[in-house]
Design an enzyme around this catalytic site. Structure first.
Site, PDB file in Angstrom:
ATOM      1  N   ARG A   1     -38.730  24.448  31.244  1.00  0.00           N
ATOM      2  CA  ARG A   1     -37.586  25.327  31.032  1.00  0.00           C
ATOM      3  C   ARG A   1     -38.034  26.781  31.062  1.00  0.00           C
ATOM      4  O   ARG A   1     -38.998  27.155  30.389  1.00  0.00           O
ATOM      5  CB  ARG A   1     -36.937  25.002  29.687  1.00  0.00           C
ATOM      6  CG  ARG A   1     -35.456  25.314  29.667  1.00  0.00           C
ATOM      7  CD  ARG A   1     -34.838  24.674  28.498  1.00  0.00           C
ATOM      8  NE  ARG A   1     -35.378  25.275  27.284  1.00  0.00           N
ATOM      9  CZ  ARG A   1     -34.666  25.555  26.216  1.00  0.00           C
ATOM     10  NH1 ARG A   1     -33.395  25.258  26.184  1.00  0.00           N
ATOM     11  NH2 ARG A   1     -35.211  26.098  25.162  1.00  0.00           N
TER      12      ARG A   1
ATOM     13  N   THR B   1     -34.119  32.209  31.203  1.00  0.00           N
ATOM     14  CA  THR B   1     -32.826  31.740  31.728  1.00  0.00           C
ATOM     15  C   THR B   1     -32.398  30.410  31.123  1.00  0.00           C
ATOM     16  O   THR B   1     -31.248  30.004  31.293  1.00  0.00           O
ATOM     17  CB  THR B   1     -32.891  31.557  33.254  1.00  0.00           C
ATOM     18  OG1 THR B   1     -33.832  30.507  33.528  1.00  0.00           O
ATOM     19  CG2 THR B   1     -33.333  32.820  33.970  1.00  0.00           C
TER      20      THR B   1
ATOM     21  N   ASP C   1     -38.766  11.155  22.161  1.00  0.00           N
ATOM     22  CA  ASP C   1     -39.481  11.854  23.225  1.00  0.00           C
ATOM     23  C   ASP C   1     -40.490  10.899  23.857  1.00  0.00           C
ATOM     24  O   ASP C   1     -41.476  10.519  23.225  1.00  0.00           O
ATOM     25  CB  ASP C   1     -40.180  13.091  22.666  1.00  0.00           C
ATOM     26  CG  ASP C   1     -40.779  13.929  23.783  1.00  0.00           C
ATOM     27  OD1 ASP C   1     -41.648  13.418  24.518  1.00  0.00           O
ATOM     28  OD2 ASP C   1     -40.377  15.089  23.933  1.00  0.00           O
TER      29      ASP C   1
ATOM     30  N   ASP D   1     -44.212  12.164  24.105  1.00  0.00           N
ATOM     31  CA  ASP D   1     -44.892  12.189  22.803  1.00  0.00           C
ATOM     32  C   ASP D   1     -45.270  10.783  22.368  1.00  0.00           C
ATOM     33  O   ASP D   1     -46.373  10.542  21.887  1.00  0.00           O
ATOM     34  CB  ASP D   1     -43.981  12.809  21.731  1.00  0.00           C
ATOM     35  CG  ASP D   1     -43.942  14.323  21.835  1.00  0.00           C
ATOM     36  OD1 ASP D   1     -44.691  14.897  22.654  1.00  0.00           O
ATOM     37  OD2 ASP D   1     -43.141  14.932  21.093  1.00  0.00           O
TER      38      ASP D   1
HETATM   39  N1  URA Z   1     -36.791  13.289  27.420  1.00  0.00           N
HETATM   40  C1  URA Z   1     -37.215  12.406  26.484  1.00  0.00           C
HETATM   41  O1  URA Z   1     -38.392  12.136  26.348  1.00  0.00           O
HETATM   42  N2  URA Z   1     -36.274  11.817  25.711  1.00  0.00           N
HETATM   43  C2  URA Z   1     -34.961  12.070  25.826  1.00  0.00           C
HETATM   44  O2  URA Z   1     -34.170  11.490  25.084  1.00  0.00           O
HETATM   45  C3  URA Z   1     -34.545  12.998  26.804  1.00  0.00           C
HETATM   46  C4  URA Z   1     -35.483  13.593  27.587  1.00  0.00           C
END
Ligand code: URA
Length: 239
Positions: free
Chosen positions: A133, A137, A231, A234
């Site tokens: 990202r 912006t 995530d 992670d």
């Molecule tokens: N990326 C992820 O790892 N989990 C999500 O829920 C959305 C994007």
């Protein structure tokens, strides 16, 4: 609209003997393919969605789903007739793959899908795209790409496990198209998709194929897929 719940199990088993589970939302786009909602797939997804699942198990069960996605993705590549003679001297008419392929992973989570592709396609070339990202912006921005020089001649399996807003995947497809890959030669493989991500993508790129294991409920205010699994990067790499 809540996700549908249905009895999960083989067709010959009476409904009353099947456990009920939440299955993928149905999508009506011709270019979006959702894996069959088998007991095996639902059990694997249940493992990786569970917040208590430790990293080693998360990796193991994610890898099994990735393998299913790759196997299904390969079904969308072209094959031509191939006749062979068996050791008992009889002919068998089959098919063989035609055309060159490569993988392109969207870093970092997409890299988790590379091994599953290698397990099915020995010595497959794999390119990488880093999209993050833009702090100013807030839009996805291309930071790095390293792709096979002849990518325009290949079928591309684009790899990213979580298909949320579709921002990164959209930019990745634009990069591939700029390099000369026609849209119809791109297959996007992901584990869990959001309904809005799928819908916008399918309309924007009608010739590209999406293969997903599950279309989930939606997105939360942080753009995480819900119920989702948190995530992915992670949980696979660091937690
Ligand atoms: N990326 C992820 O790892 N989990 C999500 O829920 C959305 C994007």
């Amino acid at each position: 609209i809540p996700s549908p719940a249905q009895g999960v199990g083989p067709i010959y088993r009476p409904d009353g003997e099947k456990p009920t589970a939440t299955v993928s939302k149905e999508v009506s786009y011709e270019n979006v393919h959702v894996l069959p909602q088998t007991p095996q797939l639902i059990a694997l997804l249940t493992m990786i969605r569970d917040q208590r699942t430790a990293r080693a198990d998360f990796i193991f069960y994610s890898n099994r789903i990735i393998r299913l996605l790759v196997e299904e993705g390969l079904n969308h590549l072209p094959v031509v007739e191939q006749s062979v003679t068996t050791p008992v001297g009889r002919a068998y008419l089959g098919v063989k793959f035609e055309g060159k392929i490569c993988g392109v992973s969207i870093m970092r989570a997409g890299e988790a899908m590379e091994q599953g592709l290698r397990d099915c396609c020995r010595s497959v070339r794999i390119g990488k795209i880093l999209i993050q990202r833009d702090e100013e912006t807030c839009m996805p921005k291309l930071f790095y790409d390293k792709l096979p020089a002849d990518i325009a001649d290949r079928w591309v399996l684009l790899l990213d496990p979580m298909f949320a807003t579709g921002g990164s995947a959209t930019l990745a497809v634009e990069v591939l198209k700029e390099k000369g890959v026609p849209e119809h030669r791109i297959l996007f493989l992901n584990l869990i998709a959001s309904p809005s991500g799928v819908a916008e993508f399918a309309e924007r790129f009608p010739k590209l194929r999406v293969v997903t294991a599950f279309v989930d409920q939606g997105l939360d205010d942080k753009k995480y897929i819900i119920p989702g699994l948190g995530d992915f990067g992670d949980r696979y790499y660091t937690l």
